[in-house]
Design an enzyme around this catalytic site. Structure first.
Site, PDB file in Angstrom:
ATOM      1  N   ASP A  25       0.843  -1.194   0.000  1.00 51.35           N
ATOM      2  CA  ASP A  25       0.000   0.000   0.000  1.00 51.35           C
ATOM      3  C   ASP A  25       0.877   1.242   0.000  1.00 51.35           C
ATOM      4  O   ASP A  25       1.698   1.423   0.895  1.00 51.35           O
ATOM      5  CB  ASP A  25      -0.910   0.020   1.236  1.00 51.35           C
ATOM      6  CG  ASP A  25      -2.083  -0.931   1.084  1.00 51.35           C
ATOM      7  OD1 ASP A  25      -2.574  -1.083  -0.048  1.00 51.35           O
ATOM      8  OD2 ASP A  25      -2.504  -1.525   2.086  1.00 51.35           O
TER       9      ASP A  25
ATOM     10  N   MET B 201       2.587  15.640 -10.792  1.00 59.70           N
ATOM     11  CA  MET B 201       2.120  16.141  -9.498  1.00 59.70           C
ATOM     12  C   MET B 201       3.171  15.749  -8.470  1.00 59.70           C
ATOM     13  O   MET B 201       3.432  14.571  -8.251  1.00 59.70           O
ATOM     14  CB  MET B 201       0.779  15.510  -9.139  1.00 59.70           C
ATOM     15  CG  MET B 201      -0.370  16.019  -9.965  1.00 59.70           C
ATOM     16  SD  MET B 201      -1.899  15.116  -9.594  1.00 59.70           S
ATOM     17  CE  MET B 201      -1.720  13.700 -10.650  1.00 59.70           C
TER      18      MET B 201
ATOM     19  N   GLY C 249      -5.957  -9.597   5.688  1.00 61.86           N
ATOM     20  CA  GLY C 249      -5.370 -10.355   6.784  1.00 61.86           C
ATOM     21  C   GLY C 249      -4.150  -9.691   7.396  1.00 61.86           C
ATOM     22  O   GLY C 249      -3.950  -9.724   8.615  1.00 61.86           O
TER      23      GLY C 249
ATOM     24  N   ARG D 117       0.615  -7.252  -6.048  1.00 64.72           N
ATOM     25  CA  ARG D 117       0.104  -5.962  -6.530  1.00 64.72           C
ATOM     26  C   ARG D 117       0.534  -4.789  -5.641  1.00 64.72           C
ATOM     27  O   ARG D 117       0.853  -4.961  -4.462  1.00 64.72           O
ATOM     28  CB  ARG D 117      -1.421  -6.000  -6.631  1.00 64.72           C
ATOM     29  CG  ARG D 117      -2.113  -6.261  -5.312  1.00 64.72           C
ATOM     30  CD  ARG D 117      -3.600  -6.506  -5.503  1.00 64.72           C
ATOM     31  NE  ARG D 117      -4.234  -6.782  -4.208  1.00 64.72           N
ATOM     32  CZ  ARG D 117      -5.529  -6.639  -3.982  1.00 64.72           C
ATOM     33  NH1 ARG D 117      -6.345  -6.235  -4.932  1.00 64.72           N
ATOM     34  NH2 ARG D 117      -6.027  -6.921  -2.789  1.00 64.72           N
TER      35      ARG D 117
ATOM     36  N   SER E  98     -10.620 -10.185  -0.578  1.00 61.25           N
ATOM     37  CA  SER E  98     -11.299 -10.791  -1.717  1.00 61.25           C
ATOM     38  C   SER E  98     -10.454 -11.925  -2.294  1.00 61.25           C
ATOM     39  O   SER E  98      -9.261 -12.037  -2.017  1.00 61.25           O
ATOM     40  CB  SER E  98     -11.553  -9.724  -2.790  1.00 61.25           C
ATOM     41  OG  SER E  98     -10.311  -9.122  -3.139  1.00 61.25           O
TER      42      SER E  98
ATOM     43  N   SER F  16     -19.960  -5.808   5.351  1.00 64.59           N
ATOM     44  CA  SER F  16     -20.478  -4.438   5.367  1.00 64.59           C
ATOM     45  C   SER F  16     -21.920  -4.521   4.877  1.00 64.59           C
ATOM     46  O   SER F  16     -22.341  -5.556   4.335  1.00 64.59           O
ATOM     47  CB  SER F  16     -19.663  -3.563   4.419  1.00 64.59           C
ATOM     48  OG  SER F  16     -19.863  -3.995   3.084  1.00 64.59           O
TER      49      SER F  16
ATOM     50  N   ASP G 269     -10.905  -3.607   8.653  1.00 63.51           N
ATOM     51  CA  ASP G 269      -9.873  -4.492   9.205  1.00 63.51           C
ATOM     52  C   ASP G 269      -9.585  -4.151  10.663  1.00 63.51           C
ATOM     53  O   ASP G 269      -9.389  -5.036  11.496  1.00 63.51           O
ATOM     54  CB  ASP G 269      -8.570  -4.379   8.392  1.00 63.51           C
ATOM     55  CG  ASP G 269      -8.755  -4.779   6.936  1.00 63.51           C
ATOM     56  OD1 ASP G 269      -9.556  -5.701   6.681  1.00 63.51           O
ATOM     57  OD2 ASP G 269      -8.106  -4.180   6.066  1.00 63.51           O
TER      58      ASP G 269
END
Length: 320
Positions: free
Chosen positions: A24, A38, A51, A100, A148, A196, A265
């Protein structure tokens, strides 16, 4: 043998599974433009994915968590480095595809957050089979399945993990969406599931316009034996916990939202932590709500902080 929770000062060990982890990246820019560069104000790298986020918060709260995850390529190695940096105990299942990288960009001028999330690598049958094999010997008091399903995984993959854990008497906590959620519940006997409101609507195919309808849908999952406890998070509308003894409704903590990253999470991790140290279910649920709010208060590169959770927990309404 010795009970695992006794061997380390009464501490519970959880294991978390992240099938589609992320690196992330969080940036801040003054203003979003196209074409021209930018310049970002700051940059943060975190190991992420459901997790792994759950494990990070659980460890912050003082528990023990082991992260199982699939990772591959040069980015997979970078993820390993980030997990080491965060001092997380981790078990990597090697895959051929590249892990990813997901980005969150905060536009300072508007306060809006933009999130870019790739689908992640396609998993081969031998790879997901190797994952199931590793989980056969996982030593934990709770197994958390969060996130997911990546491309290439069978829809019932989480259901297969639930079946393994039921055979080993390890309670499973499930937090997924779409096929992951549906397939994970189909095997039955999940300890706690945390959809959710949007995920519950998708699962049931119902509109669920009012809290009573939401509570009914959650209670139906309990009645059918798919899960013992269903915690439905509804953002600023609070949350509903359905168990065998009926539904419980809690309002959201009154806070100013800065980032939606990691709220679910953080909620799940804190609720499970409270359960693991012997808190009653309703109080653990309340502690989870405080943690979800604490995560929303902190910027996109951070998860819930224990001091914020504690403060918000004191402020959340008692259960009637």
């Amino acid at each position: 043998g010795m009970h695992p929770a006794r061997s380390n000062g009464g501490m519970t060990n959880i294991a978390t599974l992240t099938l589609n982890p992320t690196i992330d990246v969080a940036y801040e820019v003054d203003r979003m433009f196209h074409t021209r560069k930018m310049r970002t104000k700051s940059e943060f790298y975190s190991p992420g994915g459901g997790g792994i986020n759950v494990a990070r918060v659980f460890v912050r709260l003082g528990g023990n968590a082991r992260s199982y995850y699939m990772a591959g390529g040069a980015t997979g190695d970078a993820l390993d480095g980030l997990l080491d940096l965060h001092q997380l105990v981790h078990n990597r299942i090697h895959i051929a595809g590249h892990t990813r990288v997901a980005s969150a960009v905060l536009e300072l001028e508007s306060g809006k957050e933009y999130r870019f999330v790739p689908p992640g690598p396609t998993i081969q049958p031998a790879e997901w089979q190797a994952c199931l094999d590793q989980l056969e010997s996982a030593q934990c008091n709770f197994m958390v399945l969060s996130g997911s399903l990546p491309p290439g995984m069978p829809d019932d993959f989480y259901g297969r993990v639930v079946a393994i854990m039921r055979r080993r008497n390890i309670p499973v906590v499930l937090d997924s969406s779409g096929p992951g959620l549906k397939g994970g519940l189909e095997a039955g006997g999940v300890f706690l599931v945390k959809p959710s409101i949007g995920e519950l609507r998708q699962l049931t195919g119902l509109e669920l316009a009012i809290p009573d309808e939401i509570a009914d849908a959650a209670s139906e999952i309990v009645r059918s034996g798919r899960a013992a406890h269903v915690a439905v998070t509804m953002g600023h509308q609070g949350a509903i916990l359905a168990s065998a003894d009926g539904p419980l409704f809690l309002p959201a903590a009154p806070i100013e939202a800065k980032s939606a990253v990691g709220a679910g999470d953080s909620f799940l991790s804190a609720m499970l932590f409270a359960i693991s140290i012997g808190w009653e279910m309703g109080e653990a649920f309340r502690f989870g709500i405080a943690a979800g709010a604490a995560a929303v208060m902190s910027p996109g590169h951070d998860l819930a902080r224990p001091s914020d959770i504690e403060r918000l927990y004191q402020r959340t309404p008692q259960i009637s």
